[in-house]
Design a protein around this motif. Structure first.
Motif, PDB file in Angstrom:
ATOM      1  N   GLU A 106      29.595  54.268  42.334  1.00 13.21           N
ATOM      2  CA  GLU A 106      29.750  53.675  41.016  1.00 13.21           C
ATOM      3  C   GLU A 106      30.707  54.535  40.202  1.00 13.21           C
ATOM      4  O   GLU A 106      30.417  55.703  39.939  1.00 13.21           O
ATOM      5  N   PRO A 107      31.853  53.990  39.843  1.00  9.79           N
ATOM      6  CA  PRO A 107      32.774  54.789  39.033  1.00  9.79           C
ATOM      7  C   PRO A 107      32.333  54.851  37.581  1.00  9.79           C
ATOM      8  O   PRO A 107      31.872  53.852  37.011  1.00  9.79           O
ATOM      9  N   LEU A 133      38.609  38.420  46.350  1.00 10.43           N
ATOM     10  CA  LEU A 133      37.939  39.470  45.589  1.00 10.43           C
ATOM     11  C   LEU A 133      38.903  40.109  44.610  1.00 10.43           C
ATOM     12  O   LEU A 133      38.548  40.404  43.460  1.00 10.43           O
ATOM     13  N   ALA A 134      40.136  40.313  45.076  1.00 12.38           N
ATOM     14  CA  ALA A 134      41.123  40.952  44.208  1.00 12.38           C
ATOM     15  C   ALA A 134      41.370  40.119  42.966  1.00 12.38           C
ATOM     16  O   ALA A 134      41.441  40.638  41.849  1.00 12.38           O
ATOM     17  N   ASP A 141      39.311  37.878  41.730  1.00 16.66           N
ATOM     18  CA  ASP A 141      38.080  37.838  40.961  1.00 16.66           C
ATOM     19  C   ASP A 141      37.958  39.070  40.073  1.00 16.66           C
ATOM     20  O   ASP A 141      37.442  39.002  38.963  1.00 16.66           O
ATOM     21  N   TYR A 142      38.413  40.181  40.568  1.00 17.92           N
ATOM     22  CA  TYR A 142      38.330  41.416  39.794  1.00 17.92           C
ATOM     23  C   TYR A 142      39.563  41.623  38.921  1.00 17.92           C
ATOM     24  O   TYR A 142      39.698  42.671  38.307  1.00 17.92           O
ATOM     25  N   HIS A 171      41.285  47.324  35.716  1.00 18.56           N
ATOM     26  CA  HIS A 171      40.801  46.299  36.642  1.00 18.56           C
ATOM     27  C   HIS A 171      40.743  46.852  38.059  1.00 18.56           C
ATOM     28  O   HIS A 171      39.801  46.594  38.794  1.00 18.56           O
ATOM     29  N   ILE A 218      40.372  49.821  39.296  1.00 15.22           N
ATOM     30  CA  ILE A 218      39.334  50.780  39.672  1.00 15.22           C
ATOM     31  C   ILE A 218      37.975  50.109  39.716  1.00 15.22           C
ATOM     32  O   ILE A 218      37.084  50.537  40.439  1.00 15.22           O
ATOM     33  N   SER A 219      37.815  49.009  38.973  1.00 16.03           N
ATOM     34  CA  SER A 219      36.488  48.382  38.945  1.00 16.03           C
ATOM     35  C   SER A 219      36.139  47.760  40.289  1.00 16.03           C
ATOM     36  O   SER A 219      34.977  47.449  40.541  1.00 16.03           O
ATOM     37  N   GLU A 222      33.107  47.699  45.540  1.00 17.01           N
ATOM     38  CA  GLU A 222      33.097  46.581  46.484  1.00 17.01           C
ATOM     39  C   GLU A 222      33.745  46.958  47.813  1.00 17.01           C
ATOM     40  O   GLU A 222      33.289  46.552  48.870  1.00 17.01           O
TER      41      GLU A 222
END
Lengths: 186, 389, 159, 410
Positions: free
Chosen positions: B53-54, B227-228, B230-231, B356, B358-359, B363
């Motif tokens: 978790e960052p 995923l990319a 989505d984030y 974005h 780094i979030s 995943e």
């Protein structure tokens, strides 16, 4: 057989890329002229004017004679590192600017971010970013500069300031001559 | 990584007979591989990363609050400090938002446009050089880092000639650029381009082609296109996943429609599309494309003004709201500016690409090894100055 | 699908629940009530294909208006069609339903908006401060925010 | 100087009364020069590492202290000595203090059986190679102790990695040892070197076509043994901060550092003894002329062995500044799936070759035709590998340019 050749193919590939990488590093290792760093304080170093670009934003210097104490640089500063004071009336211990008397021009280099925003709007073009960048000191007060008493720090800045002064003197002389020439026929 | 990921799941406590203990590892904020003050809480099972978790915010400098307190012109130099490796792009992004407030009547002089493009692309090269170099260092190769810095140094010196600073340029201003560029500087940039292209080949031989490097990065940290998106990942991270989205092509800002260049995307050369190697390789290829753009711009740069006369020294943007984005080296850098007609902007919101990018870390790093986690963080190429603002 | 088509479709589907549409603005936007937002978000993503939440900006609109959240949405294809959605909430009930399940990037953005502006996103799984320290008081980007004199005994030098 | 180990032991054991005094005397007499030598090796190789890395990376490296920074390492040593000796809270204090000594001792003892010249060996054990293989892994215990005692998670990661790595690479290392032993027929260091006298094709490296491969295997395994890149996982600075010595500072850190560089020397000197002809220059007439005088034989022999070792150390450094670090699973893969099988094959084939085409060696001055085939084949394989590498490099590396600009000085 396929797996065996793949197995040795992998080893071949790894070995090859390792050797190629070593070839590149070897090439640099044996060529001293590729070295890009220089010794700090080396005597072989060219004078600062040679390697510091003209537009380099170093410690400021002020052409005190030109300054008219208009506070524009003070207002332009985004971090409020300039403090200046003075008045139109002559008073003791004040510098004579362009019809103005400045008593204080303090620049706090601890705060300064060298953005050049103070120099750009100056109506008299009298505050400049100099070439000097070495501002290490043991105390924080070391970073607070009085631009009235502390002149340009580096030789390059001094020569630039001198050139600027010369320009004013010649410009004034020319203006005088022109005025005189304009007066004559009348 | 997929097969290994499933095996890790089997290894996780409860799934196996052998009872192992999880370890909570605090990586950062002071760690050599976190590229700044990022803190990642990692839950590990031996060398395996079960979850991470960052935690960001260690570098929060209230950029947005600052911008509400300084004039628009002064705000430009605060943008320098966002993504300090691509300060030209930040300047441009912010100025573009301010210029948009003035409406379509505001025309940026041609010369300024070209200078902007040249500076931005050079800065992109400098930024990617740093990304590649530090990425090599993350996987243990220290020498490419120094080589990259050698080239980056030359770009920074060019910038020093152009605007006087090496990192925080404060060069691109609303309505144009701050100072003109003379012909000798343009020639210098041309010289740099011809010097630089062979050096990219060298990086390819030394790092991208190296088998150890490929094995360390291929199939690691696979980020799927879905995923990319989505984030909200953008830039090389999104393109590495095989999505050819580049604002310079899709919504050309400035004068980018005049230049010919390709948008490199990840193709899974050595593994899966969207792995660390793809993200890395996209950056290497983008450097070539940037050099191409710079060369084209150098060829056709016109003379003339460098600042629009419509924007006065005291910048008072008209009332309104504008959201603009540019393709910065880390992705889409957006600025949402709200002006109420005063010299000070009412609100500035920065859409930072690294924020974005780094979030997505948790995943894509689940189930990888600890060494992979470092590689993944490096491949996302975050700048904490931008994440934390 | 162009922006106009998206707006038309949204209008058709939501009718009166869309309170304002401005396509002529510098940044064309749709405005709705906070209660409509989860439905609208899902509609925009699934039916209109706006699969990327580009930016979530929280704005303090000042006294009498309240807080506003601006969602910049975009379709991540070559067209890059996008539209903004604006939601206004009063100070005393600054609550907007969370859309972190629709666009996962909303997770951090909502935390940021909560941190800096104090907009509560209902349904967010972990709505804690992200940029400021966990024990920070107040929401700095509010216009009525007063920076504290001291924080953990550290003096605030900013005047 | 010529002190046979047997007589030495007898001398020490000779009298009951002075046993401890004699033991202490002998130990000091040998330990002192070795300590000095280890420090010197440390100084030289740390300076070399800095300069080599600097020149590879287009830098100057240390330049200030001494000519070309030659005394920089001494300055650093003084600095480390003067530093505060920190022991983290919660650390196992005794183990923490003991660990660097343990790590150093393993390397230090190895010097006992490494020859520098025909007579320059502390103890010419009959089981020298075996002793080395046994004592060499002692360092791992020190490293593990360091990681555990530090009470730091990163250090623990590093030490566990070190344990994994050192233990698994013992196998290919041992295989290389056994291959040499099979060819040599002895485990004594001096005897092995004696067998390699004569021209350089008598070296074990070229004894038969499989020995070059055994050498490469040994070299890779030795890189892993002394935790050098690309096998520097235990102290991977970008992953584990600094691995097992994260918490160490001052002199304790210096001892770890010294142990690392001493280990580099040990494995290189061992490679020289096992594969590259030990103290022999590889040119028979020269060796014969030198061995006429025992003094010159020893002095030049020591120089030769040191030079050869430093060439190998140089290659270690060269590799380190070229390659990225491999991952833990890849390291295990390389060891267990590549090096062990190949090492096995090499061992079997080399032993077969030795059995079928026995080589009496230069000592006996008996040179039948067939063994020469072995040497020729070994040389050919070696040349093939070298030329192949050269072709790879030539075909891949493209020319680059230096930066030139008439307009500005950059």
């Amino acid at each position: 057989m396929g797996t065996l050749s793949a197995y040795f193919g992998r080893i071949h590939e790894s070995a090859k890329t390792v050797v190629v990488g070593m070839g590149i590093t070897w090439r640099y290792m044996v060529r001293p002229k590729e070295i890009v760093t220089i010794e700090y304080g080396s005597k072989n170093r060219a004078p600062k004017e040679r390697y510091i670009p003209d537009r380099h934003r170093g410690i400021h210097f002020l052409e005190t004679e030109k300054c008219i104490h208009c506070h524009i640089c003070e207002k332009a500063c985004p971090v409020d590192c300039i403090v200046m004071d003075g008045s139109r009336e002559a008073f003791e211990g004040a510098w004579q600017g362009d019809g103005c008397h400045i008593s204080k021009f303090i620049l706090d280099l601890n705060k300064c971010i060298f953005c050049n925003l103070c120099c750009e709007p100056c109506p008299k073009d009298c505050i400049h970013m100099g070439q000097e960048f070495d501002m290490a000191g043991f105390t924080r007060s070391n970073g607070v500069k009085n631009l009235l008493s502390d002149g340009p720090w580096s030789a390059a800045d001094r020569s630039r300031e001198a050139a600027a002064r010369e320009l004013i003197v010649t410009a004034e002389a020319e203006a005088k001559a022109r005025k005189a020439a304009a007066k004559k026929p009348a | 990584m997929s097969s290994e990921a499933t095996s890790t799941a089997a290894l996780a406590p409860g799934g196996a007979d052998l009872r192992t203990e999880e370890m909570l590892l605090n990586m950062g904020p002071q760690h050599p591989a976190t590229h700044g003050v990022l803190r990642v809480m990692v839950r590990t099972d031996g060398e395996m990363v079960l979850d991470c978790e960052p935690h960001v915010g260690y570098l929060h400098r209230c950029f947005e609050k600052h911008c509400e307190n300084v004039t628009t012109l002064q705000a430009v130099l605060y943008t320098d400090r966002l993504d300090y490796l691509t300060a030209m792009g930040n300047n441009w992004g912010f100025c573009m938002a301010v210029e948009k407030l003035y409406g379509p009547e505001l025309v940026i002089p041609e010369r300024a446009q070209y200078i902007r493009v040249i500076c931005q692309e050079l800065n992109r090269i400098a930024s990617h050089l740093l990304a590649i170099g530090t990425y090599g260092m993350d996987v243990g190769a220290i020498t490419p880092f120094l080589y990259c810095f050698r080239e980056r140094e030359k770009i920074l010196t060019i910038f020093e000639h152009i605007c006087g600073q090496r990192l925080n340029y404060n060069y691109i201003r609303p309505g144009g650029v701050a100072y003109d560029v003379d012909d000798a500087m343009l020639a210098l940039i041309g010289d740099f381009c011809s010097y630089f292209l062979p050096k990219i080949d060298e990086y390819d031989d030394l790092l991208s082609g190296n088998d150890i490097f490929v094995k360390r990065t291929a199939n690691v940290g696979v980020l799927s296109a879905k995923l990319a998106i989505d984030y909200g990942c953008t830039g090389p991270v999104l393109r590495g996943s095989g999505v050819p989205r580049d604002l310079r092509k899709d919504k050309p800002y400035g004068i980018y429609e005049r230049f010919e260049f390709d948008v490199p995307v990840g193709s899974g050369e050595h593994g899966t599309v969207g792995d660390c190697f793809d993200r890395y390789m996209v950056r290497v290829r983008e450097m070539r494309e940037s050099t191409r753009i710079v060369r084209q711009a150098l060829k056709s740069i016109p003379g003339g003004e460098i600042r629009s006369a419509k924007i006065k020294a005291k910048i008072r943007p008209p009332k309104g709201e504008a959201f603009t984005r540019i393709e910065n080296s880390r992705g889409d850098l957006g600025f949402y500016v709200v002006s109420d007609g005063k010299e000070v902007l009412y609100r500035v919101k920065c859409r930072a690409p690294s924020f974005h990018n780094i979030s997505v870390l948790p995943e894509i790093s689940r189930g990888s090894m600890l060494a992979d986690l470092i590689a993944i963080i490096g491949s996302l190429d975050i700048v904490l100055g931008e994440v934390d603002r | 699908m162009e922006r106009g088509a998206i707006v038309a479709e949204v209008r058709k589907a939501f009718g009166e629940r869309i309170t304002e549409v401005d396509e002529a603005a510098l940044e064309p936007f749709v405005r709705c009530e906070a209660s409509t937002w989860p439905d609208l978000a899902r509609f925009l993503k699934e039916r209109c294909g706006l699969d990327m939440l580009v930016c979530l900006s929280g704005i303090d609109r000042g006294k009498g208006v309240g807080l506003e959240a601006v969602y910049n949405l975009e379709r991540c294809d070559a067209s890059r069609v996008g539209i903004a959605v604006k939601i206004r909430v009063p100070y005393e009930a600054a609550v907007i339903p969370s859309v972190e399940t629709v666009w996962r990037t909303a997770d951090w953005h909502e935390r940021e908006a909560w941190d800096l502006l104090g907009i509560r996103f209902e349904g967010h799984h972990n709505l804690v401060r992200i940029l400021c320290a966990e024990d920070w008081e107040g929401h700095p980007l509010r216009k009525d925010y007063k920076s504290p004199d001291r924080y953990h005994g550290i003096k605030n030098n900013v005047v | 100087m010529n002190m046979d180990s047997g007589t030495l032991v007898e001398w020490v054991l000779g009298s009951d009364a002075g046993f401890w005094w004699r033991l202490a005397g002998v130990a000091t007499a040998w330990a002192l020069p070795i300590t000095l030598w280890v420090s010197l090796v440390g100084l030289i190789s740390i300076w070399l590492e800095r300069k080599i890395s600097a020149h590879i990376q287009c830098r100057l490296g240390p330049m200030e202290v001494g000519p070309h920074g030659a005394l920089q390492t001494i300055a650093d040593g003084v600095k480390l000595l003067a530093k505060e000796d920190l022991i983290p809270e919660g650390a196992d204090r005794m183990l923490f203090a003991l660990a660097p000594i343990l790590a150093f001792a393993g390397t230090f003892v190895s010097f006992a059986v490494i020859p520098f010249g025909p007579d320059l060996i502390i103890s010419d054990l009959d089981t020298g190679l075996y002793f080395l293989a046994a004592i060499g892994s002692l360092e791992a215990i020190g490293v593990i102790a360091a990681g555990w005692a530090s009470n730091n998670k990163w250090a623990l990661f590093g030490s566990v990695r070190a344990a994994t790595q050192v233990v698994s690479y013992e196998i290919p290392l041992g295989l290389a040892f056994v291959t040499v032993a099979a060819v040599a027929g002895t485990l004594s260091m001096t005897e092995m070197v004696e067998q390699q006298s004569g021209m350089f094709w008598n070296w074990y490296m070229f004894r038969n076509p499989f020995m070059p491969i055994a050498f490469i295997l040994y070299y890779i395994a030795s890189l892993a043994e002394c935790k050098r890149a690309p096998f520097d996982l235990p102290e991977a600075e970008s992953e584990l901060v600094s691995g097992f010595h994260t918490e160490y500072s001052g002199m304790r850190f210096a001892i770890f550092f010294l142990a690392e560089y001493a280990a580099m020397y040990v494995v290189s000197a061992l490679a020289v003894v096992l594969f590259l002809g030990g103290w022999y220059t590889g040119i028979a007439p020269l060796d014969q002329a030198l061995s006429a005088s025992p003094l010159w034989g020893n002095v030049v022999g020591a120089l030769v062995i040191i030079t050869k070792s430093f060439v190998l150390i140089f290659v270690q450094m060269w590799l380190r500044w070229t390659l990225p670090r491999i991952r833990l699973d890849q390291m295990m893969h390389l060891c267990l799936k590549v090096m062990v099988p190949i090492g096995m094959f090499v061992l079997v084939l080399a032993a077969l070759w030795q059995a079928l085409l026995p080589y009496e060696g230069a000592v006996a001055n008996h040179k039948p035709l067939f063994p020469a085939v072995g040497s020729i084949a070994g040389l050919a394989i070696f040349v093939l590998l070298t030329v192949g590498a050269w072709i790879w490099v030539r075909n891949t590396i493209r020319a680059t340019t230096s930066f030139k600009s008439a307009n500005y000085r950059i």
